[in-house]
Write a protein that holds these residues in place. Structure first.
Motif, PDB file in Angstrom:
ATOM      1  N   ASN A  85       0.650  -1.278   0.083  1.00  0.00           N
ATOM      2  CA  ASN A  85      -0.050   0.024  -0.104  1.00  0.00           C
ATOM      3  C   ASN A  85       0.780   1.287  -0.019  1.00  0.00           C
ATOM      4  N   ARG A  86       2.017   1.120   0.470  1.00  0.00           N
ATOM      5  CA  ARG A  86       2.838   2.351   0.332  1.00  0.00           C
ATOM      6  C   ARG A  86       3.397   3.140  -0.742  1.00  0.00           C
ATOM      7  N   ARG A  87       3.270   2.091  -1.818  1.00  0.00           N
ATOM      8  CA  ARG A  87       3.374   2.582  -3.263  1.00  0.00           C
ATOM      9  C   ARG A  87       2.203   3.724  -3.652  1.00  0.00           C
ATOM     10  N   MET A  88       1.136   3.438  -2.965  1.00  0.00           N
ATOM     11  CA  MET A  88      -0.033   4.541  -3.150  1.00  0.00           C
ATOM     12  C   MET A  88      -0.356   5.651  -2.065  1.00  0.00           C
ATOM     13  N   ASP A  89       0.849   5.859  -1.205  1.00  0.00           N
ATOM     14  CA  ASP A  89       0.735   6.900  -0.381  1.00  0.00           C
ATOM     15  C   ASP A  89       1.048   8.194  -1.212  1.00  0.00           C
ATOM     16  N   PRO A  90       0.225   9.485  -1.088  1.00  0.00           N
ATOM     17  CA  PRO A  90       0.348  10.370  -1.948  1.00  0.00           C
ATOM     18  C   PRO A  90       1.647  11.029  -1.775  1.00  0.00           C
ATOM     19  N   GLN A  91       2.354  10.874  -0.604  1.00  0.00           N
ATOM     20  CA  GLN A  91       3.515  11.717  -0.445  1.00  0.00           C
ATOM     21  C   GLN A  91       4.600  10.844  -1.056  1.00  0.00           C
ATOM     22  N   PHE A  92       4.625   9.360  -0.912  1.00  0.00           N
ATOM     23  CA  PHE A  92       5.411   8.636  -1.595  1.00  0.00           C
ATOM     24  C   PHE A  92       5.412   8.448  -2.971  1.00  0.00           C
ATOM     25  N   ARG A  93       4.280   8.583  -3.380  1.00  0.00           N
ATOM     26  CA  ARG A  93       4.100   8.386  -4.785  1.00  0.00           C
ATOM     27  C   ARG A  93       4.555   9.950  -5.507  1.00  0.00           C
ATOM     28  N   ASP A  94       4.227  10.979  -4.834  1.00  0.00           N
ATOM     29  CA  ASP A  94       4.964  12.108  -5.378  1.00  0.00           C
ATOM     30  C   ASP A  94       6.429  12.013  -5.363  1.00  0.00           C
ATOM     31  N   ILE A  95       7.132  11.592  -4.486  1.00  0.00           N
ATOM     32  CA  ILE A  95       8.642  11.279  -4.540  1.00  0.00           C
ATOM     33  C   ILE A  95       9.046  10.435  -5.668  1.00  0.00           C
ATOM     34  N   TYR A  96       8.395   9.212  -5.710  1.00  0.00           N
ATOM     35  CA  TYR A  96       8.399   8.267  -6.790  1.00  0.00           C
ATOM     36  C   TYR A  96       8.575   9.040  -8.475  1.00  0.00           C
ATOM     37  N   GLU A  97       7.503   9.801  -8.683  1.00  0.00           N
ATOM     38  CA  GLU A  97       7.157  10.326  -9.741  1.00  0.00           C
ATOM     39  C   GLU A  97       8.196  11.513 -10.101  1.00  0.00           C
ATOM     40  N   ARG A  98       8.694  12.335  -9.002  1.00  0.00           N
ATOM     41  CA  ARG A  98       9.820  13.212  -9.467  1.00  0.00           C
ATOM     42  C   ARG A  98      11.116  12.490  -9.519  1.00  0.00           C
ATOM     43  N   VAL A  99      11.400  11.480  -8.818  1.00  0.00           N
ATOM     44  CA  VAL A  99      12.570  10.841  -9.253  1.00  0.00           C
ATOM     45  C   VAL A  99      12.508  10.222 -10.761  1.00  0.00           C
ATOM     46  N   GLY A 129      18.278  14.383 -10.343  1.00  0.00           N
ATOM     47  CA  GLY A 129      19.221  13.649 -11.189  1.00  0.00           C
ATOM     48  C   GLY A 129      19.039  12.013 -11.073  1.00  0.00           C
ATOM     49  N   SER A 130      20.479  11.539 -10.950  1.00  0.00           N
ATOM     50  CA  SER A 130      20.560  10.053 -10.792  1.00  0.00           C
ATOM     51  C   SER A 130      20.455   9.898  -9.636  1.00  0.00           C
ATOM     52  N   PRO A 131      19.394   8.939  -8.836  1.00  0.00           N
ATOM     53  CA  PRO A 131      19.496   8.574  -7.449  1.00  0.00           C
ATOM     54  C   PRO A 131      20.597   7.785  -7.290  1.00  0.00           C
ATOM     55  N   GLN A 132      21.061   8.173  -6.037  1.00  0.00           N
ATOM     56  CA  GLN A 132      22.473   7.399  -5.311  1.00  0.00           C
ATOM     57  C   GLN A 132      21.958   6.684  -4.220  1.00  0.00           C
ATOM     58  N   ILE A 133      21.035   7.232  -3.113  1.00  0.00           N
ATOM     59  CA  ILE A 133      20.978   6.687  -1.973  1.00  0.00           C
ATOM     60  C   ILE A 133      19.443   6.820  -1.578  1.00  0.00           C
ATOM     61  N   GLU A 186       7.067   7.049  10.107  1.00  0.00           N
ATOM     62  CA  GLU A 186       7.316   6.687   8.497  1.00  0.00           C
ATOM     63  C   GLU A 186       7.928   7.604   7.888  1.00  0.00           C
ATOM     64  N   ARG A 187       9.252   7.527   7.405  1.00  0.00           N
ATOM     65  CA  ARG A 187       9.708   8.701   6.595  1.00  0.00           C
ATOM     66  C   ARG A 187      10.473   7.950   5.551  1.00  0.00           C
ATOM     67  N   VAL A 188      10.629   8.725   4.082  1.00  0.00           N
ATOM     68  CA  VAL A 188      11.433   8.293   3.087  1.00  0.00           C
ATOM     69  C   VAL A 188      12.251   9.351   2.469  1.00  0.00           C
ATOM     70  N   GLU A 189      13.396   9.202   2.131  1.00  0.00           N
ATOM     71  CA  GLU A 189      14.150  10.046   1.483  1.00  0.00           C
ATOM     72  C   GLU A 189      15.148   9.586   0.355  1.00  0.00           C
ATOM     73  N   VAL A 190      15.027  10.394  -0.913  1.00  0.00           N
ATOM     74  CA  VAL A 190      15.787   9.892  -2.053  1.00  0.00           C
ATOM     75  C   VAL A 190      16.962  10.887  -2.252  1.00  0.00           C
ATOM     76  N   PHE A 191      18.142  10.537  -2.229  1.00  0.00           N
ATOM     77  CA  PHE A 191      19.261  11.446  -2.492  1.00  0.00           C
ATOM     78  C   PHE A 191      19.797  11.254  -3.920  1.00  0.00           C
ATOM     79  N   GLY A 192      20.012  12.389  -4.528  1.00  0.00           N
ATOM     80  CA  GLY A 192      20.586  12.133  -6.038  1.00  0.00           C
ATOM     81  C   GLY A 192      21.777  13.119  -6.455  1.00  0.00           C
ATOM     82  N   SER A 193      22.363  12.950  -7.557  1.00  0.00           N
ATOM     83  CA  SER A 193      23.143  13.850  -8.152  1.00  0.00           C
ATOM     84  C   SER A 193      22.937  15.269  -8.184  1.00  0.00           C
ATOM     85  N   GLU A 194      21.548  15.500  -8.074  1.00  0.00           N
ATOM     86  CA  GLU A 194      21.137  17.081  -8.076  1.00  0.00           C
ATOM     87  C   GLU A 194      20.478  17.359  -7.488  1.00  0.00           C
ATOM     88  N   GLY A 195      19.787  16.672  -6.196  1.00  0.00           N
ATOM     89  CA  GLY A 195      19.378  17.168  -5.191  1.00  0.00           C
ATOM     90  C   GLY A 195      18.526  16.183  -4.130  1.00  0.00           C
TER      91      GLY A 195
END
Length: 340
Positions: free
Chosen positions: A126-140, A146-150, A242-251
């Motif tokens: 279900n977490r795939r359909m959480d609005p906040q997490f889905r927003d991160i997914y789509e922006r990535v 940029g390129s996700p690293q962590i 519950e928290r999620v973070e994606v770090f990439g080459s440009e932010g």
């Protein structure tokens, strides 16, 4: 007029009842069956608005008018009911994980039947359909960072589950961490290749009696060379964390906890912020609605589901690796390939 999907709900415990209430709000769903081993006359009164209230799930599967079923039974029954539902040509929504002990070779054969019968099988990540997490997914996916690293996830329950319940739903890696394992793979868009896990009983030492832990920290590597970090706990005294973070080459993209209020107080004497919501059902209320809407839409409109059987196998492989790594004290390789 919107076509209504005739549905049967199999398993009406805490999570099943949550799905029941959500199904009643959906104009494109016709809930025909409630099925649970505990059904009695009182149940029939409580669910009098549903045409059929039965104990045996085979009654649901034998009804030719039923197009889809939701399987929300105990984890150790999932694989068998999914198999029977696939043989009965029903579309399937199944809570995660696919199983606790079913060998992957058997799961593969079940997925072959699902595929051969042209059925939808959506797993309850279900977490795939959480609005906040889905927003991160789509922006990535759009390359915003940029390129996700962590990728990092934190998941901490508000209280330790009863040990008898844990025996039915699975230990921490299989019932809880499996959500994070799916989420980091989902966010990174790459399969996990290695996991190093540390786990212990820092909260309830009696969990050792059932071969479980209450605290986990993981380091993961992905097929694309990127990394993941996961921390889990069975008891956060301040709420459901519950928290999620994606770090990439440009932010970086980050989703923080959800609370009942966004108001924060700052003075020269104190700082105040509301605690996160107290339990997963309130935190992920919208996600649970969204995932069933998505499943129903996938069936009616013949679209891909948001999380399929292969996603379940990949998450299960990773959970097994977590369990092995904790017990063996070393990194465990994970096969990133899968073919039916």
């Amino acid at each position: 007029m919107t076509r209504k999907l005739k549905v049967g709900l199999i398993g009406v415990g805490r999570q099943g009842h949550n799905h029941y209430e959500n199904l009643l709000t959906m104009p494109d769903v016709d809930l025909q069956y409630i099925c649970d081993l505990k059904v009695d006359d009182e149940w029939k009164k409580e669910y009098a608005n549903v045409p059929h209230v039965v104990k045996d799930y085979h009654e649901v599967l034998d009804d030719p008018e039923i197009e889809a079923v939701l399987i929300v039974t105990s984890t150790d029954t999932h694989a068998g009911i999914v198999l029977d539902a696939a043989k009965a040509h029903k579309h399937i929504f199944c809570e995660k994980p696919f199983s606790l002990t079913t060998p992957e070779s058997e799961v593969r054969e079940i997925l072959k039947i699902v595929d051969a019968n042209h059925l939808k099988l959506q797993m309850g990540f279900n977490r795939r359909m959480d609005p906040q997490f889905r927003d991160i997914y789509e922006r990535v996916r759009k390359g915003v960072i940029g390129s996700p690293q962590i990728v990092k996830t934190t998941s901490r329950d508000p209280f330790v589950l009863d040990k008898e319940l844990i025996k039915r739903v699975g230990t921490l890696p299989f019932d809880f961490t499996i959500h994070d394992l799916d989420m980091v793979r989902y966010m990174m868009g790459s399969n996990i290749t290695e996991i190093y896990a540390k786990g212990g009983t820092l909260i309830d030492p009696t969990l050792k009696e059932i071969d479980d832990v209450d605290t986990i920290a993981l380091v993961l590597e992905f097929e694309n060379g990127s990394f993941g970090l996961i921390d889990n706990s069975r008891q956060a005294v301040y709420g459901y964390d519950e928290r999620v973070e994606v770090f990439g080459s440009e932010g970086m993209l980050k989703a923080e906890n959800v609370s009942n209020s966004t108001v924060e107080l700052y003075t020269d004497k104190q700082e105040e912020k509301k605690n996160p919501l107290p339990i997963f059902m309130s935190r992920y209320h919208e996600a649970y609605l969204n995932e069933i809407h998505s499943f129903v839409g996938a069936v009616i409109e013949d679209k891909p589901v948001v999380a399929n059987g292969v996603d379940a196998i990949m998450a299960q492989r990773a959970a097994i690796a977590v369990d092995q790594s904790i017990k063996l004290g070393k990194p465990i390789k994970v096969d990133p390939t899968f073919e039916l």
